[in-house]
Motif scaffolding. Structure first.
Motif, PDB file in Angstrom:
ATOM      1  N   HIS A   1      -8.901   9.606  -9.140  1.00 59.63           N
ATOM      2  CA  HIS A   1      -8.060   9.914  -7.976  1.00 59.63           C
ATOM      3  C   HIS A   1      -7.484  11.327  -8.030  1.00 59.63           C
ATOM      4  N   ALA A   2      -7.205  11.818  -9.231  1.00 57.90           N
ATOM      5  CA  ALA A   2      -6.641  13.165  -9.379  1.00 57.90           C
ATOM      6  C   ALA A   2      -7.284  13.839 -10.586  1.00 57.90           C
ATOM      7  N   PHE A   3      -7.638  15.119 -10.415  1.00 58.99           N
ATOM      8  CA  PHE A   3      -8.323  15.840 -11.480  1.00 58.99           C
ATOM      9  C   PHE A   3      -7.832  17.282 -11.491  1.00 58.99           C
ATOM     10  N   GLU A   4      -7.214  17.673 -12.582  1.00 62.15           N
ATOM     11  CA  GLU A   4      -6.703  19.034 -12.745  1.00 62.15           C
ATOM     12  C   GLU A   4      -7.518  19.693 -13.845  1.00 62.15           C
ATOM     13  N   GLN A   5      -7.957  20.921 -13.604  1.00 64.97           N
ATOM     14  CA  GLN A   5      -8.767  21.587 -14.620  1.00 64.97           C
ATOM     15  C   GLN A   5      -8.349  23.030 -14.845  1.00 64.97           C
ATOM     16  N   LYS A   6      -8.531  23.463 -16.082  1.00 71.82           N
ATOM     17  CA  LYS A   6      -8.338  24.856 -16.468  1.00 71.82           C
ATOM     18  C   LYS A   6      -9.611  25.253 -17.197  1.00 71.82           C
ATOM     19  N   THR A   7     -10.214  26.366 -16.783  1.00 71.94           N
ATOM     20  CA  THR A   7     -11.485  26.806 -17.359  1.00 71.94           C
ATOM     21  C   THR A   7     -11.319  28.207 -17.936  1.00 71.94           C
ATOM     22  N   LEU A   8     -11.687  28.351 -19.203  1.00 74.96           N
ATOM     23  CA  LEU A   8     -11.538  29.626 -19.902  1.00 74.96           C
ATOM     24  C   LEU A   8     -12.819  29.992 -20.648  1.00 74.96           C
ATOM     25  N   THR A   9     -13.016  31.292 -20.834  1.00 72.09           N
ATOM     26  CA  THR A   9     -14.069  31.756 -21.728  1.00 72.09           C
ATOM     27  C   THR A   9     -13.507  31.704 -23.156  1.00 72.09           C
ATOM     28  N   PRO A  10     -14.369  31.744 -24.166  1.00 71.88           N
ATOM     29  CA  PRO A  10     -13.849  31.761 -25.542  1.00 71.88           C
ATOM     30  C   PRO A  10     -12.877  32.921 -25.795  1.00 71.88           C
ATOM     31  N   GLU A  11     -13.157  34.084 -25.213  1.00 69.88           N
ATOM     32  CA  GLU A  11     -12.269  35.242 -25.381  1.00 69.88           C
ATOM     33  C   GLU A  11     -10.902  34.971 -24.754  1.00 69.88           C
ATOM     34  N   GLN A  12     -10.884  34.412 -23.553  1.00 71.39           N
ATOM     35  CA  GLN A  12      -9.614  34.078 -22.893  1.00 71.39           C
ATOM     36  C   GLN A  12      -8.848  33.029 -23.693  1.00 71.39           C
TER      37      GLN A  12
ATOM     38  N   ARG B   1     -14.927  14.280 -22.255  1.00 69.42           N
ATOM     39  CA  ARG B   1     -15.025  15.322 -23.277  1.00 69.42           C
ATOM     40  C   ARG B   1     -16.482  15.507 -23.717  1.00 69.42           C
ATOM     41  N   ASP B   2     -17.143  14.415 -24.054  1.00 67.87           N
ATOM     42  CA  ASP B   2     -18.519  14.489 -24.542  1.00 67.87           C
ATOM     43  C   ASP B   2     -19.464  15.092 -23.505  1.00 67.87           C
ATOM     44  N   LYS B   3     -19.291  14.717 -22.247  1.00 64.57           N
ATOM     45  CA  LYS B   3     -20.170  15.223 -21.194  1.00 64.57           C
ATOM     46  C   LYS B   3     -19.969  16.726 -20.972  1.00 64.57           C
ATOM     47  N   LEU B   4     -18.724  17.183 -20.987  1.00 61.36           N
ATOM     48  CA  LEU B   4     -18.456  18.612 -20.806  1.00 61.36           C
ATOM     49  C   LEU B   4     -19.010  19.429 -21.974  1.00 61.36           C
ATOM     50  N   ILE B   5     -18.873  18.909 -23.177  1.00 59.10           N
ATOM     51  CA  ILE B   5     -19.415  19.612 -24.350  1.00 59.10           C
ATOM     52  C   ILE B   5     -20.932  19.699 -24.245  1.00 59.10           C
ATOM     53  N   LYS B   6     -21.561  18.591 -23.903  1.00 61.82           N
ATOM     54  CA  LYS B   6     -23.017  18.546 -23.847  1.00 61.82           C
ATOM     55  C   LYS B   6     -23.587  19.401 -22.720  1.00 61.82           C
ATOM     56  N   GLU B   7     -23.045  19.251 -21.514  1.00 63.33           N
ATOM     57  CA  GLU B   7     -23.656  19.891 -20.350  1.00 63.33           C
ATOM     58  C   GLU B   7     -23.193  21.323 -20.098  1.00 63.33           C
ATOM     59  N   LEU B   8     -21.986  21.678 -20.551  1.00 63.09           N
ATOM     60  CA  LEU B   8     -21.496  23.049 -20.330  1.00 63.09           C
ATOM     61  C   LEU B   8     -21.449  23.855 -21.620  1.00 63.09           C
ATOM     62  N   GLY B   9     -21.901  23.274 -22.713  1.00 61.60           N
ATOM     63  CA  GLY B   9     -21.861  23.984 -23.990  1.00 61.60           C
ATOM     64  C   GLY B   9     -20.446  24.372 -24.364  1.00 61.60           C
ATOM     65  N   ALA B  10     -19.497  23.529 -24.018  1.00 63.60           N
ATOM     66  CA  ALA B  10     -18.088  23.839 -24.268  1.00 63.60           C
ATOM     67  C   ALA B  10     -17.801  23.883 -25.766  1.00 63.60           C
TER      68      ALA B  10
ATOM     69  N   SER C   1     -15.793  27.533 -22.424  1.00 63.34           N
ATOM     70  CA  SER C   1     -17.249  27.656 -22.525  1.00 63.34           C
ATOM     71  C   SER C   1     -17.683  29.090 -22.270  1.00 63.34           C
ATOM     72  N   SER C   2     -18.666  29.533 -23.033  1.00 65.06           N
ATOM     73  CA  SER C   2     -19.218  30.874 -22.811  1.00 65.06           C
ATOM     74  C   SER C   2     -20.010  30.923 -21.502  1.00 65.06           C
ATOM     75  N   GLN C   3     -20.375  29.772 -20.960  1.00 69.88           N
ATOM     76  CA  GLN C   3     -21.076  29.745 -19.666  1.00 69.88           C
ATOM     77  C   GLN C   3     -20.177  30.229 -18.527  1.00 69.88           C
ATOM     78  N   PHE C   4     -18.871  30.322 -18.761  1.00 66.51           N
ATOM     79  CA  PHE C   4     -17.938  30.800 -17.747  1.00 66.51           C
ATOM     80  C   PHE C   4     -17.845  32.330 -17.709  1.00 66.51           C
ATOM     81  N   GLU C   5     -18.453  33.002 -18.697  1.00 60.20           N
ATOM     82  CA  GLU C   5     -18.390  34.468 -18.761  1.00 60.20           C
ATOM     83  C   GLU C   5     -18.872  35.088 -17.447  1.00 60.20           C
ATOM     84  N   GLY C   6     -18.061  35.991 -16.899  1.00 57.99           N
ATOM     85  CA  GLY C   6     -18.448  36.737 -15.706  1.00 57.99           C
ATOM     86  C   GLY C   6     -18.405  35.943 -14.411  1.00 57.99           C
TER      87      GLY C   6
END
Length: 86
Positions: A68-79, A9-18, A41-46
């Motif tokens: 071993h397993a990693f599932e992710q969902k990535t959204l913009t703030p608007e989404q 959590r901390d790394k994603l917030i810091k590095e992706l501005g989540a 994260s707004s870095q996902f815009e566009g």
């Protein structure tokens, strides 16, 4: 390196501005082998989904060597706002 929910959590917030991150250890015995994340994260815009996932994978490259397993969902703030209101 021990991979923990807080570390991810901390790394994603810091590095992706989540602005919002949910991390769940989905390992059967919570042994930090399998995780599910939601990253807003707004870095996902566009950016297409594949590029967003690559951004997360790059951010967590060292950690993914231990997971071993990693599932992710990535959204913009608007989404994220739209999804919350449904």
């Amino acid at each position: 390196m021990a991979v923990t929910v807080d570390h991810i959590r901390d790394k994603l917030i810091k590095e992706l501005g989540a602005v919002h991150v949910d991390v769940e250890d989905t390992s059967p015995n919570r042994c930090a082998a399998s995780f599910k994340v939601l990253v807003v994260s707004s870095q996902f815009e566009g950016k297409p989904l594949l590029q967003r996932h690559r951004m997360v994978n790059t951010c967590l490259a060292e950690e993914l060597k231990e997971i071993h397993a990693f599932e992710q969902k990535t959204l913009t703030p608007e989404q994220w706002e739209k999804q919350k209101s449904q």
